[in-house]
Design a protein around this motif. Sequence first.
Motif, short mmCIF file in Angstrom:
data_model
loop_
_atom_site.label_atom_id
_atom_site.label_comp_id
_atom_site.label_asym_id
_atom_site.label_seq_id
_atom_site.Cartn_x
_atom_site.Cartn_y
_atom_site.Cartn_z
N ALA A 48 65.37 1.94 15.06
CA ALA A 48 64.92 0.69 15.68
C ALA A 48 63.76 0.95 16.64
CB ALA A 48 66.07 0.00 16.40
N ALA A 49 63.86 2.02 17.41
CA ALA A 49 62.78 2.37 18.35
C ALA A 49 61.53 2.79 17.60
CB ALA A 49 63.23 3.47 19.30
N ILE A 50 61.71 3.52 16.51
CA ILE A 50 60.55 3.91 15.69
C ILE A 50 59.87 2.67 15.12
CG2 ILE A 50 59.83 5.10 13.58
CD1 ILE A 50 62.14 7.13 14.15
N GLN A 51 60.66 1.73 14.65
CA GLN A 51 60.09 0.49 14.11
C GLN A 51 59.35 -0.28 15.20
OE1 GLN A 51 59.96 -0.62 10.81
NE2 GLN A 51 58.47 -1.96 11.78
N GLN A 52 59.95 -0.35 16.38
CA GLN A 52 59.29 -1.05 17.49
C GLN A 52 57.99 -0.34 17.86
OE1 GLN A 52 61.59 -1.34 21.11
NE2 GLN A 52 60.30 -2.96 21.91
N PHE A 53 58.00 1.00 17.89
CA PHE A 53 56.79 1.75 18.18
C PHE A 53 55.71 1.42 17.14
CE2 PHE A 53 53.91 5.25 17.60
CZ PHE A 53 53.52 5.56 18.89
N ASN A 54 56.08 1.46 15.87
CA ASN A 54 55.10 1.18 14.81
C ASN A 54 54.58 -0.24 14.88
OD1 ASN A 54 55.17 3.79 13.81
ND2 ASN A 54 56.82 3.34 12.37
N ASP A 55 55.45 -1.19 15.20
CA ASP A 55 55.02 -2.59 15.35
C ASP A 55 54.02 -2.73 16.49
OD1 ASP A 55 56.67 -3.32 13.25
OD2 ASP A 55 58.24 -4.15 14.56
N MET A 56 54.31 -2.07 17.61
CA MET A 56 53.41 -2.16 18.77
C MET A 56 52.09 -1.44 18.50
SD MET A 56 54.91 -4.19 20.78
CE MET A 56 54.00 -4.07 22.30
N ALA A 57 52.15 -0.31 17.80
CA ALA A 57 50.93 0.42 17.44
C ALA A 57 50.06 -0.44 16.53
CB ALA A 57 51.28 1.75 16.78
N TYR A 58 50.69 -1.11 15.57
CA TYR A 58 49.95 -2.01 14.68
C TYR A 58 49.31 -3.14 15.48
CZ TYR A 58 48.88 -5.30 10.98
OH TYR A 58 48.23 -6.18 10.14
N TYR A 59 50.09 -3.73 16.38
CA TYR A 59 49.57 -4.82 17.20
C TYR A 59 48.39 -4.35 18.05
CZ TYR A 59 49.38 -8.64 20.52
OH TYR A 59 48.95 -9.68 21.30
N ARG A 60 48.49 -3.14 18.60
CA ARG A 60 47.40 -2.60 19.41
C ARG A 60 46.14 -2.44 18.57
NH1 ARG A 60 44.38 1.33 21.62
NH2 ARG A 60 44.43 1.49 23.89
N HIS A 61 46.31 -1.99 17.32
CA HIS A 61 45.16 -1.82 16.44
C HIS A 61 44.52 -3.16 16.07
CE1 HIS A 61 45.19 2.49 15.89
NE2 HIS A 61 46.50 2.44 15.77
N GLN A 62 45.27 -4.24 16.18
CA GLN A 62 44.71 -5.58 15.97
C GLN A 62 44.03 -6.10 17.23
OE1 GLN A 62 44.96 -7.14 12.90
NE2 GLN A 62 45.86 -5.21 12.24
N LEU A 63 44.61 -5.79 18.38
CA LEU A 63 44.14 -6.32 19.66
C LEU A 63 42.83 -5.68 20.13
CD1 LEU A 63 44.81 -8.21 22.04
CD2 LEU A 63 46.20 -6.35 22.99
#
Length: 88
Positions: free
Chosen positions: A39-54
Amino acid sequence: MSQKQLPQEFYQLMEELQAVDFVLVELTLYLDTHPDDTAAIQQFNDMAYYRHQLVPQIEQYYGPLQQFGNSYSGYPWNWNQSPWPWQI
Protein backbone atom coordinates in the motif's frame (compact mmCIF):
# COMPACT_ATOMS: atom_id res chain seq x y z
CA MET A 1 17.38 42.63 -9.53
CA SER A 2 13.76 43.48 -8.79
CA GLN A 3 11.47 40.79 -7.48
CA LYS A 4 9.15 39.35 -10.10
CA GLN A 5 5.45 39.70 -9.27
CA LEU A 6 3.71 36.38 -9.57
CA PRO A 7 0.02 35.48 -9.54
CA GLN A 8 -1.53 33.78 -6.52
CA GLU A 9 -1.86 30.55 -8.52
CA PHE A 10 1.96 30.21 -8.55
CA TYR A 11 2.07 30.17 -4.76
CA GLN A 12 -0.78 27.66 -4.58
CA LEU A 13 0.98 25.35 -7.03
CA MET A 14 4.29 25.68 -5.17
CA GLU A 15 2.56 24.86 -1.87
CA GLU A 16 1.02 21.80 -3.49
CA LEU A 17 4.44 20.74 -4.83
CA GLN A 18 5.99 21.17 -1.39
CA ALA A 19 3.27 18.98 0.12
CA VAL A 20 3.82 16.28 -2.50
CA ASP A 21 7.59 16.39 -1.93
CA PHE A 22 7.03 16.08 1.82
CA VAL A 23 4.86 12.99 1.33
CA LEU A 24 7.47 11.45 -0.98
CA VAL A 25 10.26 12.02 1.55
CA GLU A 26 8.20 10.55 4.39
CA LEU A 27 7.17 7.54 2.33
CA THR A 28 10.80 6.98 1.31
CA LEU A 29 11.84 6.92 4.96
CA TYR A 30 8.98 4.60 5.85
CA LEU A 31 9.68 2.25 2.95
CA ASP A 32 13.34 2.03 3.94
CA THR A 33 12.18 0.12 7.02
CA HIS A 34 8.99 -1.45 5.59
CA PRO A 35 9.99 -2.51 2.06
CA ASP A 36 7.16 -5.03 1.70
CA ASP A 37 4.28 -2.61 2.38
CA THR A 38 2.48 -2.72 -0.96
CA ALA A 39 0.00 0.00 0.00
CA ALA A 40 2.84 2.40 0.83
CA ILE A 41 4.63 1.51 -2.41
CA GLN A 42 1.44 2.21 -4.34
CA GLN A 43 0.98 5.52 -2.54
CA PHE A 44 4.61 6.43 -3.29
CA ASN A 45 4.15 5.61 -6.97
CA ASP A 46 0.89 7.56 -7.14
CA MET A 47 2.52 10.62 -5.57
CA ALA A 48 5.59 10.31 -7.82
CA TYR A 49 3.29 10.19 -10.85
CA TYR A 50 1.36 13.20 -9.59
CA ARG A 51 4.62 15.11 -9.06
CA HIS A 52 5.66 14.34 -12.64
CA GLN A 53 2.37 15.88 -13.78
CA LEU A 54 2.59 18.92 -11.50
CA VAL A 55 6.17 20.06 -12.20
CA PRO A 56 5.74 20.59 -15.96
CA GLN A 57 2.51 22.47 -15.30
CA ILE A 58 4.36 24.89 -13.01
CA GLU A 59 7.37 25.18 -15.33
CA GLN A 60 5.19 25.91 -18.36
CA TYR A 61 4.00 29.16 -16.84
CA TYR A 62 6.67 30.15 -14.34
CA GLY A 63 10.00 28.76 -15.54
CA PRO A 64 12.30 25.87 -14.62
CA LEU A 65 12.40 24.44 -11.09
CA GLN A 66 15.16 21.83 -11.20
CA GLN A 67 18.75 22.08 -12.39
CA PHE A 68 21.21 19.49 -13.73
CA GLY A 69 19.12 18.60 -16.76
CA ASN A 70 15.93 17.82 -14.82
CA SER A 71 14.16 20.86 -16.27
CA TYR A 72 14.37 22.36 -19.72
CA SER A 73 15.20 25.99 -20.31
CA GLY A 74 13.23 28.26 -22.56
CA TYR A 75 14.90 30.63 -25.02
CA PRO A 76 16.57 32.80 -24.09
CA TRP A 77 18.09 31.08 -21.06
CA ASN A 78 15.42 31.60 -18.42
CA TRP A 79 16.93 30.40 -15.18
CA ASN A 80 17.38 33.99 -14.12
CA GLN A 81 13.70 34.80 -14.75
CA SER A 82 12.08 32.74 -12.01
CA PRO A 83 12.13 33.95 -8.43
CA TRP A 84 14.84 32.56 -6.18
CA PRO A 85 13.60 30.19 -3.45
CA TRP A 86 13.95 32.89 -0.78
CA GLN A 87 11.76 35.21 -2.85
CA ILE A 88 8.65 33.04 -2.69
